[in-house]
Design an enzyme around this catalytic site. Structure first.
Site, PDB file in Angstrom:
ATOM      1  N   PHE A  18       2.091  -8.755  -2.409  1.00 10.07           N
ATOM      2  CA  PHE A  18       2.997  -8.135  -1.441  1.00 10.07           C
ATOM      3  C   PHE A  18       4.010  -7.269  -2.165  1.00 10.07           C
ATOM      4  O   PHE A  18       4.586  -7.665  -3.182  1.00 10.07           O
ATOM      5  CB  PHE A  18       3.730  -9.201  -0.616  1.00 10.07           C
ATOM      6  CG  PHE A  18       2.821 -10.061   0.216  1.00 10.07           C
ATOM      7  CD1 PHE A  18       1.722  -9.527   0.863  1.00 10.07           C
ATOM      8  CD2 PHE A  18       3.067 -11.409   0.359  1.00 10.07           C
ATOM      9  CE1 PHE A  18       0.885 -10.318   1.634  1.00 10.07           C
ATOM     10  CE2 PHE A  18       2.243 -12.210   1.130  1.00 10.07           C
ATOM     11  CZ  PHE A  18       1.140 -11.660   1.765  1.00 10.07           C
ATOM     12  N   ASP A  19       4.249  -6.083  -1.645  1.00 11.41           N
ATOM     13  CA  ASP A  19       5.253  -5.188  -2.231  1.00 11.41           C
ATOM     14  C   ASP A  19       6.582  -5.341  -1.488  1.00 11.41           C
ATOM     15  O   ASP A  19       6.737  -6.221  -0.638  1.00 11.41           O
ATOM     16  CB  ASP A  19       4.764  -3.733  -2.213  1.00 11.41           C
ATOM     17  CG  ASP A  19       4.474  -3.213  -0.813  1.00 11.41           C
ATOM     18  OD1 ASP A  19       4.652  -3.981   0.154  1.00 11.41           O
ATOM     19  OD2 ASP A  19       4.095  -2.044  -0.689  1.00 11.41           O
ATOM     20  N   SER A  20       7.551  -4.470  -1.791  1.00  9.07           N
ATOM     21  CA  SER A  20       8.892  -4.599  -1.209  1.00  9.07           C
ATOM     22  C   SER A  20       8.901  -4.363   0.301  1.00  9.07           C
ATOM     23  O   SER A  20       9.646  -5.009   1.029  1.00  9.07           O
ATOM     24  CB  SER A  20       9.867  -3.644  -1.900  1.00  9.07           C
ATOM     25  OG  SER A  20       9.448  -2.310  -1.729  1.00  9.07           O
TER      26      SER A  20
END
Length: 154
Positions: free
Chosen positions: A108-110
């Site tokens: 998961f990214d930001s």
């Protein structure tokens, strides 16, 4: 200028009139329309609440009960449920989702982190401040934050 003021006052009368007595509403209307009137009585809102005396039994107003105290198990289940219910949560990672899983290790990214925080906020019906949300890197961090905020003790 006088016409504008009269229109504003007459619209105020329309909003206030249902709450006051008919006599007071008529006298306000006469005042707005420029007709002579008598001294206005003091306007009071009609209260529909029961006045409770000291040492009387306490009544609960409304069709709902007080919220029950959360438990650790309920908070844990709701955190994981909110993350799984996130619309872009990959189905193949459902087995990897545990309290100790790290969001970055799951891919998961930001932006995903922000959307997960929004899902958590929707589930628990309160807003998580941005400074605190940035510190929450795992579901266990979210779990601890919610338990501290909601005073969950067992």
């Amino acid at each position: 200028c006088k016409i504008v003021i009269r229109r504003m006052l007459s619209s105020a009368v329309c909003r206030v009139a249902p709450r006051c007595s008919q006599i007071a509403a008529r006298q306000i209307f006469r005042l707005v329309s420029g007709r002579p009137t008598f001294v206005l009585p003091r306007l009071t809102a009609i209260s529909s609440f029961k006045v409770q005396t000291r040492l009387s039994s306490v009544e609960v107003f409304g069709p709902f009960d007080l919220p029950k105290q959360l438990t650790f198990k309920e908070v844990e289940e709701r955190v994981l449920k909110a993350i799984r219910a996130w619309d872009r949560f990959p189905a193949d990672k459902a087995g990897l989702l545990k309290l100790d899983a790290v969001f970055t290790e799951m891919g998961f990214d930001s932006l995903d982190h922000v959307e997960i925080m929004m899902a958590i906020e929707d589930e628990f019906a309160f807003e998580i401040p941005l400074a605190d949300a940035e510190k929450l890197k795992t579901p266990k961090d979210i779990f601890k934050f919610i338990c501290e905020r909601e005073d969950v003790y067992e």
